[in-house]
Design a protein around this motif. Sequence first.
Motif, PDB file in Angstrom:
ATOM      1  N   ARG A   1     -20.248   4.651   8.354  1.00 37.21           N
ATOM      2  CA  ARG A   1     -18.946   4.280   7.786  1.00 37.21           C
ATOM      3  C   ARG A   1     -17.941   5.415   7.926  1.00 37.21           C
ATOM      4  NH1 ARG A   1     -19.185  -0.092   4.038  1.00 37.21           N
ATOM      5  NH2 ARG A   1     -21.310  -0.855   3.822  1.00 37.21           N
TER       6      ARG A   1
ATOM      7  N   ILE B   1     -13.052  -3.585   8.886  1.00 35.76           N
ATOM      8  CA  ILE B   1     -14.298  -4.119   9.438  1.00 35.76           C
ATOM      9  C   ILE B   1     -14.883  -3.152  10.473  1.00 35.76           C
ATOM     10  CG2 ILE B   1     -15.280  -6.034  10.773  1.00 35.76           C
ATOM     11  CD1 ILE B   1     -13.119  -7.847   9.443  1.00 35.76           C
TER      12      ILE B   1
ATOM     13  N   LYS C   1       0.873  -1.171   0.000  1.00 38.99           N
ATOM     14  CA  LYS C   1       0.000   0.000   0.000  1.00 38.99           C
ATOM     15  C   LYS C   1       0.906   1.215   0.000  1.00 38.99           C
ATOM     16  CE  LYS C   1      -3.753  -2.223   2.495  1.00 38.99           C
ATOM     17  NZ  LYS C   1      -4.457  -2.398   3.737  1.00 38.99           N
TER      18      LYS C   1
ATOM     19  N   GLY D   1     -10.425   0.235  11.369  1.00 41.46           N
ATOM     20  CA  GLY D   1      -9.991  -0.851  10.484  1.00 41.46           C
ATOM     21  C   GLY D   1     -11.107  -1.159   9.483  1.00 41.46           C
TER      22      GLY D   1
ATOM     23  N   SER E   1     -11.557 -15.466   3.678  1.00 45.04           N
ATOM     24  CA  SER E   1     -11.021 -14.740   4.826  1.00 45.04           C
ATOM     25  C   SER E   1     -11.586 -13.320   4.861  1.00 45.04           C
ATOM     26  CB  SER E   1      -9.503 -14.648   4.702  1.00 45.04           C
ATOM     27  OG  SER E   1      -9.176 -13.960   3.508  1.00 45.04           O
ATOM     28  N   ASP E   2     -12.285 -12.941   3.799  1.00 39.17           N
ATOM     29  CA  ASP E   2     -12.780 -11.571   3.675  1.00 39.17           C
ATOM     30  C   ASP E   2     -14.172 -11.455   4.295  1.00 39.17           C
ATOM     31  OD1 ASP E   2     -14.134  -9.205   2.353  1.00 39.17           O
ATOM     32  OD2 ASP E   2     -12.155  -9.059   1.421  1.00 39.17           O
ATOM     33  N   MET E   3     -14.315 -10.507   5.207  1.00 35.63           N
ATOM     34  CA  MET E   3     -15.579 -10.356   5.935  1.00 35.63           C
ATOM     35  C   MET E   3     -16.771 -10.168   5.001  1.00 35.63           C
ATOM     36  SD  MET E   3     -17.287 -10.282   8.648  1.00 35.63           S
ATOM     37  CE  MET E   3     -16.312 -10.189  10.122  1.00 35.63           C
ATOM     38  N   ARG E   4     -16.545  -9.436   3.880  1.00 36.29           N
ATOM     39  CA  ARG E   4     -17.671  -9.186   2.971  1.00 36.29           C
ATOM     40  C   ARG E   4     -18.190 -10.492   2.372  1.00 36.29           C
ATOM     41  NH1 ARG E   4     -14.280  -4.357   0.241  1.00 36.29           N
ATOM     42  NH2 ARG E   4     -12.691  -5.876   0.795  1.00 36.29           N
TER      43      ARG E   4
ATOM     44  N   ASN F   1      -8.159  -7.108   8.405  1.00 40.08           N
ATOM     45  CA  ASN F   1      -7.807  -8.487   8.111  1.00 40.08           C
ATOM     46  C   ASN F   1      -7.032  -9.064   9.306  1.00 40.08           C
ATOM     47  OD1 ASN F   1      -7.534 -10.742   6.514  1.00 40.08           O
ATOM     48  ND2 ASN F   1      -5.502 -10.069   5.872  1.00 40.08           N
ATOM     49  N   GLY F   2      -6.038  -8.290   9.780  1.00 43.72           N
ATOM     50  CA  GLY F   2      -5.463  -8.544  11.106  1.00 43.72           C
ATOM     51  C   GLY F   2      -6.280  -7.718  12.088  1.00 43.72           C
TER      52      GLY F   2
ATOM     53  N   ASN G   1     -16.537  -0.280   8.717  1.00 44.59           N
ATOM     54  CA  ASN G   1     -17.590  -0.507   7.713  1.00 44.59           C
ATOM     55  C   ASN G   1     -18.714  -1.455   8.107  1.00 44.59           C
ATOM     56  OD1 ASN G   1     -16.646   1.021   5.278  1.00 44.59           O
ATOM     57  ND2 ASN G   1     -14.815  -0.197   5.707  1.00 44.59           N
ATOM     58  N   GLU G   2     -18.479  -2.285   9.112  1.00 44.11           N
ATOM     59  CA  GLU G   2     -19.466  -3.323   9.400  1.00 44.11           C
ATOM     60  C   GLU G   2     -20.226  -3.017  10.695  1.00 44.11           C
ATOM     61  OE1 GLU G   2     -20.228  -5.182   7.150  1.00 44.11           O
ATOM     62  OE2 GLU G   2     -18.496  -5.814   5.981  1.00 44.11           O
TER      63      GLU G   2
HETATM   64  N1  LIG Z   1     -16.173  -1.186   2.547  1.00 46.11           N
HETATM   65  C1  LIG Z   1     -15.130  -1.908   2.897  1.00 46.11           C
HETATM   66  N2  LIG Z   1     -13.896  -1.612   2.427  1.00 46.11           N
HETATM   67  C2  LIG Z   1     -12.809  -2.346   2.773  1.00 46.11           C
HETATM   68  N3  LIG Z   1     -12.846  -3.410   3.606  1.00 46.11           N
HETATM   69  C3  LIG Z   1     -14.037  -3.749   4.099  1.00 46.11           C
HETATM   70  C4  LIG Z   1     -15.222  -3.016   3.772  1.00 46.11           C
HETATM   71  N4  LIG Z   1     -16.227  -3.585   4.428  1.00 46.11           N
HETATM   72  C5  LIG Z   1     -15.710  -4.620   5.103  1.00 46.11           C
HETATM   73  N5  LIG Z   1     -14.393  -4.729   4.920  1.00 46.11           N
HETATM   74  C6  LIG Z   1     -13.531  -5.772   5.486  1.00 46.11           C
HETATM   75  O1  LIG Z   1     -12.352  -5.282   6.098  1.00 46.11           O
HETATM   76  C7  LIG Z   1     -11.321  -6.299   6.042  1.00 46.11           C
HETATM   77  C8  LIG Z   1     -10.019  -5.673   5.554  1.00 46.11           C
HETATM   78  O2  LIG Z   1      -9.651  -4.674   6.441  1.00 46.11           O
HETATM   79  P1  LIG Z   1      -8.294  -3.826   6.288  1.00 46.11           P
HETATM   80  O3  LIG Z   1      -8.226  -2.918   7.454  1.00 46.11           O
HETATM   81  O4  LIG Z   1      -8.230  -3.216   4.932  1.00 46.11           O
HETATM   82  O5  LIG Z   1      -7.236  -4.983   6.418  1.00 46.11           O
HETATM   83  P2  LIG Z   1      -5.656  -5.036   6.343  1.00 46.11           P
HETATM   84  O6  LIG Z   1      -5.145  -3.610   6.361  1.00 46.11           O
HETATM   85  O7  LIG Z   1      -5.266  -5.788   7.573  1.00 46.11           O
HETATM   86  O8  LIG Z   1      -5.326  -5.759   5.081  1.00 46.11           O
HETATM   87  C9  LIG Z   1     -11.853  -7.389   5.142  1.00 46.11           C
HETATM   88  O9  LIG Z   1     -12.338  -8.458   5.939  1.00 46.11           O
HETATM   89  C10 LIG Z   1     -13.027  -6.708   4.430  1.00 46.11           C
HETATM   90  O10 LIG Z   1     -14.027  -7.615   4.111  1.00 46.11           O
END
Ligand SMILES: Nc1ncnc2c1ncn2[C@@H]1O[C@H](COP(=O)(O)OP(=O)(O)O)[C@@H](O)[C@H]1O
Length: 404
Positions: free
Chosen positions: A366, A335, A14, A333, A285-288, A214-215, A338-339
Amino acid sequence: MKILVLNCGSSSIKYQLIQVKSKSETKLMAKGQIERIGLTDSVLTHKPADKPKLAFVQSVPDHSVGINIILSTLTDANHGVIESLNEIAAAGHRVAHGGEYFKDSAIVTPLVKQQIENCFELAPLHNPANLKGILSIEKLLPTIPQVAVFDTSFHQTMPMETYLYAIPYKYYEEFRIRRYGFHGTSHKFVAQKACDMLGLEFEKSKIITCHIGNGASVTAIKDGKSFDTSMGFTPVDGLMMGTRCGAIDSGVVLYIMDKEGLTTQKANDLINKQSGLLGISGVSSDMRDVKGAAANGNEKAQLALRMFIARLKRFIGSYMAELEGADAIVFTGGIGENEDFIRKGACEGLEFMGVDFDNQANDGMREDAVISKPNSRVKVVVACTDEELVIAQDTFRLLRKRPE
Ligand SMILES: Nc1ncnc2c1ncn2[C@@H]1O[C@H](COP(=O)(O)OP(=O)(O)O)[C@@H](O)[C@H]1O
Ligand SMILES: CC(=O)OP(=O)(O)O
Ligand SMILES: [Mg+2]
């Protein structure tokens, strides 16, 4: 001063290019990321501050090639934001593990690089990639100074009783085995931001920060200092994550190793790469994706979500006890920001501890917002993190005070 910030992950980079005039005067010029490094269909997304986002697919075999592509994108005639690489005055890097070496960020020197390498074994998914980023910049832009900003630094204030494991003390003395904690840059940033939003003094407040990406990790912050945090010696401890199992009876790992004849490497992969949301749901592994599968009736995905929430709530409750109450609980983060259903699940039913959650304010939120009722004793806040901004600010701070 134009600062290139790099957050090199095992399979991704990134980046942000940030113009820093003073600690509080910063301007984002461009941001983006390369995902799927090492594969033939790596994806670069690049977003100049005032132009639309672009995406390209191309082969990016390693980090050095990836950084080269980022540098040429930043100077590209069409979607670049600088005319020449000479405009980049410094690079700031996220480094996950700094061991006990670093209580603050550091200007990169041969010794610093050695110390980052000494921590390879402690953060195998992160540190090797972080050092690769530093070495690639050294090769491609040999004249610019570089700064390393460590996830672990903020947690160096934890008292010994919270960071030691109850194993023979000699292992701390000989191998520095202890809880280190991660995501420190983010925990500190969002706690300060939440205090600003709530009119609290950071140095006099008790804050529980939940960095859920993700972490994922939770931190108990007392009077502006990290007091306890859920990640440990490595980033596998604590919460359930995308592919990491979080806190587990160490006996389970030993038992599976025995039963399946696993090597240490295979066992490490099991707990770091095959567990968590992915391991339980079998979906992703992705929350979405897991949320989507759960909505379509997938019972394993539904179970994964319940487990994810239960563990988060468990940590919030235990940190509330450790801190003897809290002024605020903060979510951040991918999640956490956004969740809404994860925040709701973790905070519901905590009225007995002074948390009066506001479902309406939470629904669909959000962005930075207070999501507890006005007279909730413990405030609940969404605070969007910006690790790259902090890294740019730290890079500026360290280089400014450097003797010429
Ligand atoms: N709108 C969104 N944009 C990005 N990630 C999202 C969103 N909604 C939920 N998530 C979830 O957030 C997680 C990734 O978070 P992120 O902080 O980007 O992780 P990392 O920096 O550890 O890679 C994933 O599980 C993804 O599904
Ligand atoms: C340390 C850590 O877990 O980082 P990330 O969330 O980027 O995987
Ligand atoms: Mg992250």
